[in-house]
Design an enzyme around this catalytic site. Structure first.
Site, PDB file in Angstrom:
ATOM      1  N   LYS A 263      -9.160   2.578  -2.858  1.00  0.00           N
ATOM      2  CA  LYS A 263      -9.506   1.974  -1.568  1.00  0.00           C
ATOM      3  C   LYS A 263     -10.870   2.480  -1.101  1.00  0.00           C
ATOM      4  CE  LYS A 263      -7.450   1.359   3.064  1.00  0.00           C
ATOM      5  NZ  LYS A 263      -6.265   1.701   3.897  1.00  0.00           N
TER       6      LYS A 263
ATOM      7  N   CYS B 123      -5.640  -3.085   2.112  1.00  0.00           N
ATOM      8  CA  CYS B 123      -5.632  -3.129   3.577  1.00  0.00           C
ATOM      9  C   CYS B 123      -7.035  -3.290   4.165  1.00  0.00           C
ATOM     10  CB  CYS B 123      -4.931  -1.887   4.131  1.00  0.00           C
ATOM     11  SG  CYS B 123      -4.293  -2.130   5.816  1.00  0.00           S
TER      12      CYS B 123
ATOM     13  N   GLU C 166       0.840  -1.202   0.000  1.00  0.00           N
ATOM     14  CA  GLU C 166       0.000   0.000   0.000  1.00  0.00           C
ATOM     15  C   GLU C 166       0.878   1.257   0.000  1.00  0.00           C
ATOM     16  OE1 GLU C 166      -3.604   1.756   2.873  1.00  0.00           O
ATOM     17  OE2 GLU C 166      -2.329   0.115   3.561  1.00  0.00           O
TER      18      GLU C 166
END
Length: 579
Positions: A107, A143, A41
């Site tokens: 994300k 994540c 990330e």
């Protein structure tokens, strides 16, 4: 599918350096025959970039790095984390292939708890995404997207993903690696899809990223695991057809897929240089899942590893070649010295013995023996002369007043001044030696033993300090630590016959109270109900609350517990709510 997870140690803001490391990882993955390589990330910028994300030129430079990296992707697909500047700023994963950026996933779930502050910096993405790599649908997550059940991973699996990849920068605390791996195994079972989890490794200010990248099959079994606290390129072969076959036998997803009708775009379709029988055709033979599986570290070993990596990276990434600390002959400075030597080597560590009239010959002798056993430079700077000079300077204004904590603190401040003078003159980084138990209750001297550049054991409770020292001693055939350091009752040695338990509850009681009050936000009655002495609870709560102003002025230190003082726990200094 042959995949590679590039577990890299990247530096926030070092865009050229990060670009070189990512480029090398892509080249190495291609040379190893990987069809897909996954990077962590925000790999391009390092994590967390914090307010650098408010700089337009920083975001533009990050995109330029990404475009150059894309040119290297011939015959391999790379998924790379970066901050995307569009109508807003997004925490994004770029899909690189055929020499260009082929697609971008944003994300969707932005964490805003503990050390995370992503809502401050990012807009949330709105749609899940698949990519097609050699005919195999791959779902993209970043994540937190995979931390909780539901979209985007659920939608991607229902839309046919036969592999879920997750780019992450997940900070370490004790036990975190095992927690993550168990969670990922459950997600793999939930979605009947293999999971490839690529994690960041390295130290960044207070945070340590432990790596522990892992590949799991659709039943949650570990196919490959990277070591903790080390850079590595983890290679694995994933049987994506096994997941497809399992879905034929398990009809539960069919109803969910029909009811949900997930709208999941395929944002890139790419072919690699893999042999044609690796493209997932119905008649091609399936490779058995393969990969190296690093062993898991035991609890004390992983915490010690975090301290070593955090100290090394903070020192080196901030341009220091050498560190210095005050060595008292006590357990705290002993552990800090052991960590520093293991992180940097004995030739890059100096310790200073600074005896006063209250220093016992035992502690001073043990300090010198420890330094000699470890082979570090040892300096002797007695502080009796400066103490007398301060006494004389303050004699008139203090006339008629008894000696008290003021004179004790002056000793600590003299030592702090000497260490900082060495830092200024020689360019050394000062390591402080206070532990979490002491810092929680203010059992330290502002501008004295709390003064320095980096607080190695700031988040280690006192009992953990003893455990870690014992663990380190057990790893060394020629144990460098004199036994008296471990067996002697702890003392600040700022007055005659002083012991810590004269001023504080026993550490087994103190640490239990702090674990409840600091880590879990328990109130007084809850702590007493746990069987902790009411008088000790009242005293510790008061000390913790009073010391908030001290902790605000302490140097950064390595996060070890789920709730570290400072970045995790943010309370007002001016505050009249007690308990």
């Amino acid at each position: 599918m042959r995949i590679a997870l590039a577990q890299l140690n990247l530096t926030v803001g070092d865009l050229p350096g990060n670009e070189r490391r990512i480029a090398q990882a892509i080249d190495d993955a291609a040379a190893a025959g990987a069809q897909l390589v996954v990077l962590p990330e925000l790999a391009v910028t390092g994590y967390p970039p914090e307010d650098l994300l408010f700089k337009e030129h920083f975001l533009a430079d990050a995109r330029a790095c990404l475009d150059r990296l894309a040119q290297r992707t011939r015959g391999i697909v790379a998924v790379v984390g970066f901050p995307e500047r569009d109508d807003d700023v997004y925490n994004a994963a770029a899909v690189l292939g055929d020499g260009a950026v082929q697609g971008i996933y944003r994300k969707m779930r932005l964490p805003n708890y503990g050390v995370f502050d992503e809502v401050r910096y990012f807009q949330a993405g709105e749609r899940p995404a698949l990519i097609d790599v050699d005919g195999i649908p791959v779902g993209l997550t970043i994540c937190e997207d995979l931390w909780v059940p539901g979209p985007p991973a659920t939608d991607e699996a229902l839309a046919g993903a036969r592999l879920l990849v997750n780019l992450t920068a997940s900070p370490f605390h004790a036990g975190k690696g095992g927690e993550r791996e168990r969670m990922l195994a459950q997600r793999a079972r939930d979605h009947l899809a293999p999971v490839a989890f690529c994690a960041l490794v390295g130290g960044q200010d207070e945070l340590v990223f432990d790596g522990h990248s892992v590949v799991l099959d659709h039943e949650g079994r570990v196919v490959a695991r990277a070591p903790q606290f080390e850079e590595t390129l983890l290679l694995a072969t994933v049987d994506t057809r096994a997941a497809a076959n399992a879905r034929l036998r398990d009809t539960r997803p069919r109803l969910a897929s029909r009811e949900a009708r997930p709208q999941v775009d395929t944002i890139a379709t790419l072919r690699t240089d893999a042999p044609s029988d690796a493209h997932g055709g119905p008649d091609s033979p399936a490779d058995a899942p393969t990969g190296s599986i690093a062993p898991l570290l035991d609890p004390d070993a992983e915490v010690y590893g975090a301290l070593v990596l955090g100290t090394r990276d903070y020192t080196e990434k901030n341009g220091f070649r050498h560190v210095v600390l005050g060595l008292s002959g006590g357990i705290d400075s002993t552990l800090v010295l052991l960590v520093a030597v293991d992180a940097l080597g004995a030739d890059r560590v100096s310790c200073v013995v600074m005896p006063s009239r209250f220093s016992s010959s035992g502690t001073q002798g043990d300090a010198r023996t420890l330094a000699a056993n470890l082979g570090v430079q040892q300096l002797e700077l007695p502080i009796e002369g400066p103490m007398l000079a301060y006494d004389e300077l303050l004699r008139e204004v203090f006339a008629g007043r008894e000696r008290d904590l003021t004179e004790e603190n002056l000793q600590a401040r003299i030592r702090g001044n000497l260490l900082m003078a060495l830092s200024n003159k020689l360019g050394w980084l000062v390591l402080t030696t206070g532990n979490k138990s002491e810092m929680s209750v203010g059992y330290s001297t502002l501008y004295g033993d709390s003064a320095g550049g980096f607080a190695v054991i700031k988040d280690c409770p006192k009992q953990l300090v003893y455990r870690l020292t014992a663990w380190r001693r057990s790893r060394d055939a020629t144990d460098p630590v004199p036994e008296e350091i471990v067996s002697r009752p702890p003392s600040a040695e700022l007055r005659p016959d002083q012991r810590d338990d004269d001023s504080l509850p026993p550490y087994e009681i103190l640490d239990a109270i702090l674990e409840g009050y600091v880590e879990r936000d328990l109130g007084r009655e809850q702590l007493v109900a746990r069987g902790l002495p009411a008088d000790a609870v009242d005293r510790v709560i008061r000390l913790v609350d009073l010391a908030e102003y001290k902790r605000r002025q302490s140097p950064p230190g390595i996060k070890i517990t789920p709730r570290a003082l400072g970045r995790d726990r943010r309370l007002p200094i001016t505050n009249r709510y007690g308990g």
